[in-house]
Design a protein around this motif. Structure first.
Motif, PDB file in Angstrom:
ATOM      1  N   VAL A  38       0.860  -1.208   0.067  1.00  0.00           N
ATOM      2  CA  VAL A  38       0.005   0.076   0.038  1.00  0.00           C
ATOM      3  C   VAL A  38       0.661   1.198   0.023  1.00  0.00           C
ATOM      4  CG1 VAL A  38      -1.657   1.469   1.464  1.00  0.00           C
ATOM      5  CG2 VAL A  38      -2.053  -0.956   1.136  1.00  0.00           C
ATOM      6  N   LEU A  39       1.852   1.366   0.578  1.00  0.00           N
ATOM      7  CA  LEU A  39       2.658   2.411   0.944  1.00  0.00           C
ATOM      8  C   LEU A  39       3.513   2.704  -0.591  1.00  0.00           C
ATOM      9  CD1 LEU A  39       3.788   2.309   4.737  1.00  0.00           C
ATOM     10  CD2 LEU A  39       2.184   3.779   3.581  1.00  0.00           C
ATOM     11  N   ILE A  40       4.083   1.361  -0.833  1.00  0.00           N
ATOM     12  CA  ILE A  40       4.706   1.599  -2.179  1.00  0.00           C
ATOM     13  C   ILE A  40       3.689   2.081  -3.382  1.00  0.00           C
ATOM     14  CG2 ILE A  40       5.800   0.108  -4.061  1.00  0.00           C
ATOM     15  CD1 ILE A  40       7.255  -1.730  -2.054  1.00  0.00           C
ATOM     16  N   SER A  41       2.489   1.601  -3.258  1.00  0.00           N
ATOM     17  CA  SER A  41       1.497   2.214  -4.298  1.00  0.00           C
ATOM     18  C   SER A  41       1.733   3.771  -4.190  1.00  0.00           C
ATOM     19  CB  SER A  41       0.377   1.772  -4.115  1.00  0.00           C
ATOM     20  OG  SER A  41       0.210   0.222  -4.383  1.00  0.00           O
ATOM     21  N   ILE A  42       1.606   4.218  -2.990  1.00  0.00           N
ATOM     22  CA  ILE A  42       1.331   5.719  -2.748  1.00  0.00           C
ATOM     23  C   ILE A  42       2.575   6.545  -3.134  1.00  0.00           C
ATOM     24  CG2 ILE A  42       1.074   7.412  -0.773  1.00  0.00           C
ATOM     25  CD1 ILE A  42      -0.864   5.643   0.639  1.00  0.00           C
ATOM     26  N   PHE A  43       3.525   5.963  -2.650  1.00  0.00           N
ATOM     27  CA  PHE A  43       4.942   6.687  -3.063  1.00  0.00           C
ATOM     28  C   PHE A  43       5.214   6.512  -4.659  1.00  0.00           C
ATOM     29  CE2 PHE A  43       5.859   6.116   1.449  1.00  0.00           C
ATOM     30  CZ  PHE A  43       5.764   7.565   1.869  1.00  0.00           C
ATOM     31  N   VAL A 219      11.001   9.402  -6.522  1.00  0.00           N
ATOM     32  CA  VAL A 219      10.974   7.962  -6.845  1.00  0.00           C
ATOM     33  C   VAL A 219      11.033   7.896  -8.269  1.00  0.00           C
ATOM     34  CG1 VAL A 219       9.504   5.695  -7.236  1.00  0.00           C
ATOM     35  CG2 VAL A 219       9.693   7.083  -4.827  1.00  0.00           C
ATOM     36  N   ARG A 220      10.275   8.685  -9.055  1.00  0.00           N
ATOM     37  CA  ARG A 220      10.526   8.579 -10.563  1.00  0.00           C
ATOM     38  C   ARG A 220      11.894   8.909 -10.929  1.00  0.00           C
ATOM     39  NH1 ARG A 220       5.426   8.054 -12.708  1.00  0.00           N
ATOM     40  NH2 ARG A 220       6.468   8.247 -14.789  1.00  0.00           N
ATOM     41  N   LYS A 271      11.990   0.589  -8.239  1.00  0.00           N
ATOM     42  CA  LYS A 271      12.564   1.847  -7.602  1.00  0.00           C
ATOM     43  C   LYS A 271      12.244   2.203  -6.003  1.00  0.00           C
ATOM     44  CE  LYS A 271      12.992   4.669 -12.056  1.00  0.00           C
ATOM     45  NZ  LYS A 271      12.646   5.896 -12.725  1.00  0.00           N
ATOM     46  N   CYS A 272      10.951   2.301  -5.782  1.00  0.00           N
ATOM     47  CA  CYS A 272      10.509   2.659  -4.668  1.00  0.00           C
ATOM     48  C   CYS A 272      11.004   1.616  -3.705  1.00  0.00           C
ATOM     49  CB  CYS A 272       9.054   2.722  -4.389  1.00  0.00           C
ATOM     50  SG  CYS A 272       8.259   3.695  -3.019  1.00  0.00           S
ATOM     51  N   HIS A 273      10.856   0.270  -4.027  1.00  0.00           N
ATOM     52  CA  HIS A 273      11.089  -0.707  -3.033  1.00  0.00           C
ATOM     53  C   HIS A 273      12.765  -0.721  -2.804  1.00  0.00           C
ATOM     54  CE1 HIS A 273      12.291  -5.059  -1.948  1.00  0.00           C
ATOM     55  NE2 HIS A 273      11.113  -4.959  -1.494  1.00  0.00           N
ATOM     56  N   LYS A 279      18.803   1.386  -0.497  1.00  0.00           N
ATOM     57  CA  LYS A 279      19.485   1.455  -1.953  1.00  0.00           C
ATOM     58  C   LYS A 279      19.107   2.633  -2.879  1.00  0.00           C
ATOM     59  CE  LYS A 279      18.091  -2.850  -2.986  1.00  0.00           C
ATOM     60  NZ  LYS A 279      17.884  -4.273  -3.654  1.00  0.00           N
ATOM     61  N   TYR A 280      20.026   3.060  -3.596  1.00  0.00           N
ATOM     62  CA  TYR A 280      19.742   4.224  -4.369  1.00  0.00           C
ATOM     63  C   TYR A 280      19.364   3.944  -5.869  1.00  0.00           C
ATOM     64  CZ  TYR A 280      21.557   6.168  -0.087  1.00  0.00           C
ATOM     65  OH  TYR A 280      21.837   6.479   1.187  1.00  0.00           O
ATOM     66  N   SER A 281      19.565   2.968  -6.169  1.00  0.00           N
ATOM     67  CA  SER A 281      19.034   2.363  -7.746  1.00  0.00           C
ATOM     68  C   SER A 281      18.612   0.706  -7.456  1.00  0.00           C
ATOM     69  CB  SER A 281      20.276   2.220  -8.637  1.00  0.00           C
ATOM     70  OG  SER A 281      19.999   1.775  -9.642  1.00  0.00           O
ATOM     71  N   PRO A 282      17.513   0.442  -8.123  1.00  0.00           N
ATOM     72  CA  PRO A 282      17.130  -0.790  -7.820  1.00  0.00           C
ATOM     73  C   PRO A 282      17.758  -1.899  -8.570  1.00  0.00           C
ATOM     74  CG  PRO A 282      15.697   0.328  -9.478  1.00  0.00           C
ATOM     75  CD  PRO A 282      16.620   1.625  -9.090  1.00  0.00           C
ATOM     76  N   ASP A 283      17.936  -3.167  -8.392  1.00  0.00           N
ATOM     77  CA  ASP A 283      18.369  -4.307  -8.781  1.00  0.00           C
ATOM     78  C   ASP A 283      17.092  -5.338  -9.440  1.00  0.00           C
ATOM     79  OD1 ASP A 283      17.984  -5.550  -6.473  1.00  0.00           O
ATOM     80  OD2 ASP A 283      19.790  -5.215  -5.965  1.00  0.00           O
TER      81      ASP A 283
END
Length: 320
Positions: A38-43, A219-220, A271-273, A279-283
């Motif tokens: 839910v929080l990832i959705s919001i952000f 996040v974007r 990205k948000c996760h 982390k500052y970049s997703p893997d």
């Protein structure tokens, strides 16, 4: 609100996320995965569909989230006689003989669309423009919605009489499709202790609307490596039976795959996760962490999959 760098802003978002989880935890026992999505959705500026039996605190969860984030909250109970104007509002003739628009409950920051499949498609569609364009059109005029705008819809999976299943176009508007499970024995024991006495939790506000919009943009702006982008897009392509990436197993188990919006949500969710986990970049692991609730409602299983008792999540796991 100013930060010296995006790294500092990302650290601030992660710290706020932990604080938000702590405040929500005062009211909601368990459901850690649900709260996370839910929080990832919001952000990520997305929407979330919750599927679960009655009594699992779906309404209480969204009320608590709205309280902690200091956002306006409206609950719409979807029923068979609900009309589109009951959601978006309507024009009425005023005392001065001029028409004026009276906004409906959709003009809020957080909307709880309770039992969304209880209302006919005509009314379900009233949310389509709001969810995608963040605006509604009435009498030829477009009215912008407040920022941030987030729809949390619920469905009851066991009582299907008198329901109208959401069409694929509407399902695709939801970033996540999250299944709620029963609490464990210890969690349910704690729930009963907390809710059968006279005391109530004191929930503090952590963020406000302006800060949330800022973090959504942050996040974007997070960079993504090419190999992670390619992995996300290829993962979605693997769900399409006609794709060059589809395995013989996928062609046998799926009739239909996910569209491009799934790829977009996979990258945004990753990205948000990543940020929320330091982390500052997703893997690739971040993509996999959000893949199931993003893809599960966008694929259509074949009768082979149903006969073998394979769920959408079982098939998605085979694609990693």
């Amino acid at each position: 609100m100013q930060y010296s760098s995006e790294v500092e802003a990302a650290d601030a978002l992660r710290a706020a996320y932990r604080q938000i989880r702590g405040e929500i935890g005062k009211v909601i026992i368990g459901q850690d995965e649900v709260i996370k999505y839910v929080l990832i959705s919001i952000f990520s500026n997305g929407h979330c569909l919750l599927v679960g039996v009655p009594g699992l605190a779906k309404t209480l969860l969204v009320q608590t989230v709205a309280q902690v984030l200091d956002l306006d909250f409206k609950r719409i109970q979807f029923t068979p006689d609900l009309m589109p104007t009951d959601i978006i509002g309507a024009e009425i003739l005023g005392e001065d003989r001029n028409f004026k628009f009276i906004p409906g409950p959709v003009f809020s920051n957080i909307i709880l669309a309770d039992e969304i499949n209880r209302t006919p498609p005509k009314t379900q569609a009233a949310l389509l423009e709001a969810m995608q364009e963040k605006a509604v059109t009435a009498a030829g005029l477009t009215h912008k919605l407040a920022k941030p705008f987030f729809v949390l819809a619920t469905q009851n999976p066991i009582e299907q009489e008198g329901t109208y299943p959401l069409p694929e176009a509407q399902l695709d508007r939801f970033m996540f499709n999250v299944a709620l499970s029963y609490p464990s024995f210890k969690e349910e024991l704690q729930v009963v202790k907390n809710t059968t006495g006279t005391s109530s939790a004191d929930v503090k506000k952590v963020l406000n609307a302006e800060q949330i919009v800022y973090f959504q943009q942050l996040v974007r702006n997070i960079p993504v490596a090419d190999n992670v982008l390619e992995y996300a897009v290829k993962l979605v392509a693997k769900t399409r039976p006609g794709s060059e990436f589809a395995t013989p197993q996928v062609k046998r188990l799926l009739n239909w795959g996910a569209g491009p919006r799934a790829s977009q949500f996979l990258v945004l969710g990753a990205k948000c996760h990543a940020v929320l986990n330091g982390k500052y970049s997703p893997d690739i692991e971040d993509v996999q962490a959000v893949a199931k609730p993003i893809l599960s409602h966008r694929i259509v299983r074949s009768y082979h999959a149903e006969a073998e008792g394979l769920s959408a999540n079982d098939i998605i796991e085979q694609l990693y």
